[in-house]
Design an enzyme around this catalytic site. Structure first.
Site, PDB file in Angstrom:
ATOM      1  N   GLU A   1       0.857  -1.173  -0.208  1.00 27.63           N
ATOM      2  CA  GLU A   1      -0.065  -0.134   0.045  1.00 27.63           C
ATOM      3  C   GLU A   1       0.803   1.464  -0.166  1.00 27.63           C
ATOM      4  O   GLU A   1       1.862   1.280   0.625  1.00 27.63           O
ATOM      5  CB  GLU A   1      -0.841   0.003   1.124  1.00 27.63           C
ATOM      6  CG  GLU A   1      -2.207  -0.490   0.975  1.00 27.63           C
ATOM      7  CD  GLU A   1      -3.333  -0.523   2.075  1.00 27.63           C
ATOM      8  OE1 GLU A   1      -2.668   0.004   3.247  1.00 27.63           O
ATOM      9  OE2 GLU A   1      -4.346  -0.961   1.829  1.00 27.63           O
TER      10      GLU A   1
ATOM     11  N   CYS B   1       3.439   8.309   0.986  1.00 26.06           N
ATOM     12  CA  CYS B   1       4.350   7.572   2.019  1.00 26.06           C
ATOM     13  C   CYS B   1       4.517   6.178   1.322  1.00 26.06           C
ATOM     14  O   CYS B   1       3.663   5.623   0.945  1.00 26.06           O
ATOM     15  CB  CYS B   1       3.422   7.192   3.261  1.00 26.06           C
ATOM     16  SG  CYS B   1       4.334   6.251   4.395  1.00 26.06           S
TER      17      CYS B   1
ATOM     18  N   CYS C   1       8.910  -6.977   6.770  1.00 24.92           N
ATOM     19  CA  CYS C   1       9.883  -6.496   7.366  1.00 24.92           C
ATOM     20  C   CYS C   1      10.623  -7.753   8.268  1.00 24.92           C
ATOM     21  O   CYS C   1      10.037  -8.421   8.829  1.00 24.92           O
ATOM     22  CB  CYS C   1       9.575  -5.459   8.411  1.00 24.92           C
ATOM     23  SG  CYS C   1      10.810  -4.568   9.000  1.00 24.92           S
TER      24      CYS C   1
ATOM     25  N   CYS D   1      10.035  -5.205  15.676  1.00 25.37           N
ATOM     26  CA  CYS D   1       9.719  -4.432  16.683  1.00 25.37           C
ATOM     27  C   CYS D   1       8.514  -4.707  17.496  1.00 25.37           C
ATOM     28  O   CYS D   1       7.679  -5.043  16.856  1.00 25.37           O
ATOM     29  CB  CYS D   1       9.778  -2.919  16.300  1.00 25.37           C
ATOM     30  SG  CYS D   1      10.934  -2.371  15.235  1.00 25.37           S
TER      31      CYS D   1
ATOM     32  N   CYS E   1       4.985  -3.352  16.535  1.00 31.91           N
ATOM     33  CA  CYS E   1       4.512  -2.916  15.038  1.00 31.91           C
ATOM     34  C   CYS E   1       4.145  -4.320  14.480  1.00 31.91           C
ATOM     35  O   CYS E   1       4.867  -5.499  14.610  1.00 31.91           O
ATOM     36  CB  CYS E   1       5.978  -2.650  14.314  1.00 31.91           C
ATOM     37  SG  CYS E   1       5.798  -2.496  12.440  1.00 31.91           S
TER      38      CYS E   1
ATOM     39  N   CYS F   1      -9.922   1.549   6.607  1.00 29.94           N
ATOM     40  CA  CYS F   1      -9.451   0.276   5.821  1.00 29.94           C
ATOM     41  C   CYS F   1     -10.110  -0.831   6.001  1.00 29.94           C
ATOM     42  O   CYS F   1     -10.018  -1.942   5.125  1.00 29.94           O
ATOM     43  CB  CYS F   1      -7.909   0.054   6.227  1.00 29.94           C
ATOM     44  SG  CYS F   1      -7.780   0.230   7.916  1.00 29.94           S
TER      45      CYS F   1
END
Ligand code: SAH
Ligand code: SF4
Length: 411
Positions: free
Chosen positions: A124, A137, A144, A148, A151, A382
């Site tokens: 996205e 963005c 990833c 973290c 996240c 969303c």
């Protein structure tokens, strides 16, 4: 705030799909000028002595005019255009979905070919119009490898790095859809800055750790900031990293864009838990790398992102620690209200606590904007995305969007 959704109409979606990159032809987007010339020569359709001139011509069409089809390159002969089309593509990726919020924020779901990873990937990209600027963005990876703890992206397996073409494609396609190339019309009713470019700023704050995909990110950002092409000012491009220390100096030296650091804690014990890459590159090394960032000055400050986690890092003691840690570094502090996701043990700090924290930081002389209302709107939005086969799960998107909206760069 109520949101209206203008999902790309069925017919329009088909048209977009038809224009999508055929996987079998290599794209000319995302190559350096030298690579572009070499690709033309290697294909046998451009003689060596013409390579530089042709590369320049194509560069102009691709990046200044935003043409996504060789047929539109009018100063190139019909025969050569046909040859180019046989060997290469300059087409855009497939837009799976486009959402437009009533405040003008746009989100696109793009689909890219597998490139060896076994299946197509979807990412996205978010556009945030504000007065005087429009920020895009951009994602650098699908998923990833870092973990973290607050996240949600960190809980996904890395699918793969995005190529320089795919990173640039996010910018080019957004500009297409906003009518942000010469001689293009802005869509009716679109909310964009009143003057100037519709995409004036870029932040590498989407999915992924950009400094774990250094070469592709570097290539894409150098093309995005090339003065004879897309021509975005490097001061309007911000790269956010969780703290990949060895690449920070190189980012300033070789790319020269603005830097954002996902700090989130002011002591190693806590940062080890929140941002585990801290165990490899602890705060002392991270802060030293920030101090040494090429071009750092009051006019070119580093943005420190700080996610507000209830009873974890949101006390006044933490605020004091933050000021102490950043002493002497030209800095901006971005407070990000935590966006919770199912299964997380964290909660967002109370609004009052966030304001107190922000006041403390303000009083110490730092600008400390709190990013929320629009982000929250988008999160509400969303859930409206339709879920299909490989589509990111809703919770993944929620976390991603929180990140994207969280700190979208400075004017
Ligand atoms: N990987 C890079 C860039 C993308 S993340 C990085 O970590 O810097 C962009 C920002 O959103 C980071 O500061 C990240 O820490 C933050 N973020 C991640 N998950 C979040 C969540 N659930 N709520 C709020 N911010 C989050
Ligand atoms: Fe990766 Fe950034 Fe999420 Fe950490 S915060 S897991 S580095 S995307």
């Amino acid at each position: 705030m109520t949101l209206s959704f203008d999902l790309t109409a069925e017919g329009a979606r088909d048209a977009l799909r038809a224009r999508a990159t055929p996987a079998e032809k290599p794209s000319l987007i995302g190559l350096t000028r030298a690579e572009l010339g070499a690709a033309l020569v290697a294909s046998g359709i451009v003689p060596e002595r013409q390579a530089k001139m042709r590369a320049q011509q194509l560069w102009h069409w691709m990046y200044v005019r935003g043409v996504s089809d060789f047929a539109g390159m009018f100063n190139i002969s019909k025969d050569l255009r046909a040859e180019l089309d046989k060997h290469f593509t300059v087409a855009r990726p497939e837009i799976v979905e486009e959402q437009i919020s009533s405040d003008g924020t746009r989100k696109w779901l793009f689909r890219f070919p597998p490139r060896g990873a076994g299946r197509p990937v979807e990412i996205e990209t978010v556009y945030i119009p504000e007065e005087g600027r429009g920020t895009l963005c951009i994602s650098s990876q699908v998923g990833c490898t870092l973990t973290c703890s607050f996240c949600h992206t960190g809980t996904q397996k890395l699918v793969r790095n995005l190529t320089s073409e795919e990173i640039l494609a996010q910018l080019l396609t957004a500009r297409d859809r906003l009518g942000d190339f010469p001689d293009r019309d802005t869509p009716d009713g679109a909310i964009v800055p009143a003057e100037g470019r519709k995409v004036s700023n870029v932040v590498m704050m989407g999915m992924g750790e950009p400094l774990y995909n250094f070469e592709a990110v570097k290539k894409a950002l150098l093309i995005a900031s090339d003065g004879d092409g897309l021509s975005l000012s490097k001061r309007r491009i911000t790269l956010s990293t969780s703290g990949v220390v060895p690449e920070i100096f190189r980012t300033g030296e070789e790319i020269g864009v603005m830097l954002a650091i996902s700090l989130h804690a002011t002591n190693d014990d806590l940062r080890d838990l929140l941002v585990p890459i801290n165990k490899k590159y602890p705060l002392k090394e991270l802060i030293a790398a920030c101090r040494a960032y090429p071009g750092l000055s009051n006019a070119r400050r580093i943005t420190f992102e700080y996610v507000m986690l209830k009873d974890v890092n949101d006390s006044i003691e933490d605020a004091k620690g933050l000021i102490k840690l950043l002493k002497g570094i030209p800095a901006k502090i971005n407070l990000i209200p935590f966006n919770p996701w199912p299964g997380t043990n964290y909660q967002c700090s109370d609004w009052e606590t966030i304001e107190k924290f922000a006041d403390y930081i303000n009083n110490a002389g730092y600008a400390s904007p709190i990013r929320t209302p629009r982000g929250r709107d988008i999160l509400a939005a969303c859930g409206q995305l339709k879920s299909e086969s490989e589509r990111m799960r809703k919770v993944d998107r929620l976390a991603l969007e929180a990140m994207m909206i969280a700190g979208h760069g400075e004017a």
